[in-house]
Design an enzyme around this catalytic site. Structure first.
Site, PDB file in Angstrom:
ATOM      1  N   HIS A 131       0.851  -1.190   0.000  1.00 59.28           N
ATOM      2  CA  HIS A 131       0.000   0.000   0.000  1.00 59.28           C
ATOM      3  C   HIS A 131       0.885   1.238   0.000  1.00 59.28           C
ATOM      4  CE1 HIS A 131      -3.805  -2.037   1.899  1.00 59.28           C
ATOM      5  NE2 HIS A 131      -3.253  -2.779   0.949  1.00 59.28           N
TER       6      HIS A 131
ATOM      7  N   GLU B  40       0.892   3.903   1.793  1.00 56.37           N
ATOM      8  CA  GLU B  40       1.365   4.334   3.110  1.00 56.37           C
ATOM      9  C   GLU B  40       2.537   3.481   3.593  1.00 56.37           C
ATOM     10  OE1 GLU B  40      -3.227   4.809   3.130  1.00 56.37           O
ATOM     11  OE2 GLU B  40      -1.736   3.455   2.260  1.00 56.37           O
TER      12      GLU B  40
ATOM     13  N   CYS C 149      -6.117   2.061   5.782  1.00 63.63           N
ATOM     14  CA  CYS C 149      -6.723   0.831   6.270  1.00 63.63           C
ATOM     15  C   CYS C 149      -6.118   0.482   7.632  1.00 63.63           C
ATOM     16  CB  CYS C 149      -6.498  -0.301   5.269  1.00 63.63           C
ATOM     17  SG  CYS C 149      -4.784  -0.878   5.193  1.00 63.63           S
TER      18      CYS C 149
ATOM     19  N   CYS D 219      -2.306  -0.229   7.528  1.00 63.62           N
ATOM     20  CA  CYS D 219      -1.514   0.991   7.388  1.00 63.62           C
ATOM     21  C   CYS D 219      -1.583   1.841   8.645  1.00 63.62           C
ATOM     22  CB  CYS D 219      -1.972   1.777   6.164  1.00 63.62           C
ATOM     23  SG  CYS D 219      -1.599   0.913   4.616  1.00 63.62           S
TER      24      CYS D 219
END
Length: 157
Positions: free
Chosen positions: A62, A64, A92, A95
């Site tokens: 992801h 992040e 999410c 993260c």
């Protein structure tokens, strides 16, 4: 901790969020879910990343997470004390956990993510008893972040 606690949006927030949005647009062009992230310290970008899950075949790739990894590598420490993270959408749970572990000082994000949001939508990050204070600012350039996501998914249906 609640969104927008003790902080307001500044011009620097808008500039750094626009950098994150540029990463999100690059993700969309690559066929990835258009999410981007930037880690900054004292207003300077340490790292910027976009979602790369499909490209890498890595479910943790992801934006992040990749931005946190790059920033930690750049400063030589996984604790990113004094750093801020800008994400184009609410992070999410995975993260959000990484953001907490990295000791990010301030999380700034765009729209909420009602299905997977790990900061306020599905889980209240502030209620987890974090070992440090994390300021959260939500809604920064939320319309732009939301539009990128809606366009991306509309084109795939």
């Amino acid at each position: 901790m609640t969104p927008n606690q003790g902080s307001e949006t500044h011009d620097l927030d808008l500039t750094l969020m626009r950098a994150a949005l540029a990463e999100a647009a690059a993700a969309a062009r690559a066929g990835e879910v258009p999410i981007g992230a930037v880690v900054a310290r004292d207003g300077a970008i340490l790292a910027a990343a976009r979602n790369r899950v499909l490209e890498t075949g890595d479910p943790t790739a992801h934006a992040e997470i990749l931005a946190l990894r790059a920033a930690a590598d750049r400063i030589g420490n996984y604790r990113l004390t004094g750093c801020d993270l800008y994400a184009t959408v609410e992070p999410c749970l995975m993260c959000a956990g990484a953001i907490a572990h990295a000791r990010i000082r301030r999380l700034v994000y765009g729209p909420p993510e009602p299905k997977f949001g790990g900061v306020e939508s599905k889980v209240a990050l502030g209620g987890l008893g974090l070992p440090h204070h994390l300021t959260v600012v939500s809604g920064v350039l939320a319309d732009e972040g939301r539009e990128l996501l809606q366009t991306f998914f509309r084109e795939r249906r």
